[in-house]
Scaffold this active site. Structure first.
Site, PDB file in Angstrom:
ATOM      1  N   HIS A   1       0.871  -1.195   0.000  1.00 44.49           N
ATOM      2  CA  HIS A   1       0.000   0.000   0.000  1.00 44.49           C
ATOM      3  C   HIS A   1       0.900   1.235   0.000  1.00 44.49           C
ATOM      4  O   HIS A   1       1.515   1.573   1.006  1.00 44.49           O
ATOM      5  CB  HIS A   1      -0.906   0.018   1.244  1.00 44.49           C
TER       6      HIS A   1
ATOM      7  N   LYS B   1      -9.354  -0.491  -5.639  1.00 43.51           N
ATOM      8  CA  LYS B   1      -9.340   0.204  -4.353  1.00 43.51           C
ATOM      9  C   LYS B   1     -10.705   0.807  -4.071  1.00 43.51           C
ATOM     10  O   LYS B   1     -11.233   1.573  -4.887  1.00 43.51           O
ATOM     11  CB  LYS B   1      -8.271   1.300  -4.388  1.00 43.51           C
TER      12      LYS B   1
ATOM     13  N   HIS C   1     -10.358   0.862   2.038  1.00 42.81           N
ATOM     14  CA  HIS C   1     -10.137   1.849   3.107  1.00 42.81           C
ATOM     15  C   HIS C   1     -11.292   1.649   4.088  1.00 42.81           C
ATOM     16  O   HIS C   1     -12.425   2.014   3.785  1.00 42.81           O
ATOM     17  CB  HIS C   1     -10.121   3.273   2.552  1.00 42.81           C
TER      18      HIS C   1
ATOM     19  N   HIS D   1      -4.331  -0.624   6.005  1.00 42.39           N
ATOM     20  CA  HIS D   1      -3.872   0.205   7.139  1.00 42.39           C
ATOM     21  C   HIS D   1      -4.756   0.002   8.373  1.00 42.39           C
ATOM     22  O   HIS D   1      -5.370   0.937   8.869  1.00 42.39           O
ATOM     23  CB  HIS D   1      -3.746   1.686   6.759  1.00 42.39           C
TER      24      HIS D   1
HETATM   25  O1  DOR Z   1      -3.143   9.288   5.781  1.00 39.49           O
HETATM   26  C1  DOR Z   1      -3.544   9.018   4.667  1.00 39.49           C
HETATM   27  N1  DOR Z   1      -3.045   9.639   3.573  1.00 39.49           N
HETATM   28  N2  DOR Z   1      -4.513   8.104   4.538  1.00 39.49           N
HETATM   29  C2  DOR Z   1      -5.098   7.857   3.356  1.00 39.49           C
HETATM   30  O2  DOR Z   1      -5.982   7.026   3.316  1.00 39.49           O
HETATM   31  C3  DOR Z   1      -4.714   8.625   2.146  1.00 39.49           C
HETATM   32  C4  DOR Z   1      -3.366   9.165   2.268  1.00 39.49           C
HETATM   33  C5  DOR Z   1      -3.056  10.202   1.219  1.00 39.49           C
HETATM   34  O3  DOR Z   1      -3.343   9.965   0.048  1.00 39.49           O
HETATM   35  O4  DOR Z   1      -2.494  11.242   1.551  1.00 39.49           O
HETATM   36 ZN    ZN Z   2      -3.328   5.089   1.673  1.00 39.82          ZN
END
Ligand code: DOR
Ligand code: ZN
Length: 344
Positions: free
Chosen positions: A14, A100, A137, A175
């Site tokens: 990821h 995704k 997610h 995550h």
């Molecule tokens: O902290 C994050 N940043 N979580 C996500 O799901 C997306 C990511 C981003 O694209 O900056």
């Molecule tokens: Zn991410």
């Protein structure tokens, strides 16, 4: 005294590479260490179709510095208008590894994500049929659910119903940040896997909020209580093949992190493997690092592990990681674990 361990080259299941100048700046940080990465599609505009994924993959390969080998594994951003036939074709052609799913509004550039899960049922059914994994997610987005509860509520109200309605669908809970997620994965079968980030193995919510707000520790899903961090360490170091590394390394220039409405994301591409060696050693489980970072992910994705290896070395002096990576849009801060790390 130095200590070394040699493991199969790891992969990152990821990763956010962005595009353009930002990608140029951050790609070597990953390609230096990792063999492959599942590349997130949340660009502006998002990578929705097979043709867009092929073009993005070509831009990544063009940005790769000479002498580095790296294989981007592309993902398609699921929208309510995604065409099941396009997804299946991109998978058959080897362009897209997974799809995704962002609940609309969950995180950075998720506005085109899914609001009504019934609308994506034909895509999910097609994916179950062809064995194509779905990366999720896992957070609900309704304002009545507290941000610290959003993952647990998602498991109960979205993930579990989708899995029951779509037998054979292979899902990666991405995550994961809670003991609820770890327990849910353990209680289910081999069609369910989970990635764990580097930073969620290191920080809890106190690190973000105690003693002044630390924007570089803010990410989504947000870090939870210490007991949840400990549950993640237990899962990652357990050797259970359903848990594997997905850094979610997500670069944002400092001026957008250190902001009144700061962006979510921790940038860990530069120092993930030394940090993981530290965490696994502290847990008395250095012998499980290879499974977590290099073996379990390929097994879930039904790909061979990398043939070559990397060697991690522990020395008596703390490793000096770069504090920032330069980028055209401004510096990107490298994740600081807040303790000395002796691995490199
Ligand atoms: O902290 C994050 N940043 N979580 C996500 O799901 C997306 C990511 C981003 O694209 O900056
Ligand atoms: Zn991410």
């Amino acid at each position: 005294m130095t200590r070394t361990i040699t493991i199969r080259r790891p992969d990152d299941w990821h990763l956010h590479l962005r595009d353009g100048a930002m990608m140029q700046a951050v790609l070597p940080e990953t390609a230096r260490t990792f063999g492959r990465a599942i590349v997130m599609p949340n660009l502006v505009p998002p990578v929705v179709t097979g043709a867009q994924a092929a073009a993005y993959r070509d831009r990544i390969m063009a940005a790769l510095p000479d002498g580095m080998t790296f294989q981007p594994l592309m993902t398609l951003y699921l929208t309510e208008d995604t065409d099941p036939a396009d997804v299946a074709q991109a998978h058959a052609d080897g362009i897209a590894t997974s799809v995704k799913l962002y609940p609309a509004g969950a995180t950075t550039n998720s506005a085109s994500g899914v609001r009504d899960f019934d609308k994506v049922r034909p895509v999910l059914e097609k994916m179950a049929e062809i064995g194509m994994p779905l990366c999720m997610h896992g957070e609900v987005t309704t304002s009545d659910v507290d941000i610290f509860d959003r993952e647990a509520v998602f498991i109960e109200t979205v993930l579990d119903p989708i899995r029951r309605a779509t037998p054979g669908l292979r899902v990666v809970m991405e995550h994961t940040t809670t003991s609820h997620a770890a327990d849910y994965v353990r209680a289910n079968d081999q069609d369910l896997g989970a990635t764990i980030t580097t930073h969620h193995l290191i920080i809890n919510r106190n690190h973000i909020l105690v003693g002044g707000i630390k924007p570089h520790y803010y990410c989504l899903p947000v870090a939870k209580r210490e007991e949840h961090r400990q549950a993640l360490v237990a899962a990652a170091t357990s050797g259970d093949a359903r848990f594997f590394l997905g850094t979610d390394s997500a670069p944002h220039p400092d001026h957008l992190k250190e902001h009144a409405c700061g962006c979510a994301g921790c940038f860990t591409a530069t120092n993930t493997m030394p940090l993981l060696a530290h965490v696994f050693e502290e847990a008395g489980a250095l012998d499980q690092l290879e499974a977590f970072a290099s073996l379990n992910g390929p097994a879930f994705y039904r790909l061979p592990a990398n043939d070559d290896t990397i060697t991690l070395t522990k020395s008596d002096t703390a490793t000096a990681f770069p504090a920032k990576i330069d980028c055209e849009a401004g510096p990107v801060t490298v994740f600081d674990p807040g303790f000395p790390v002796y691995w490199s």
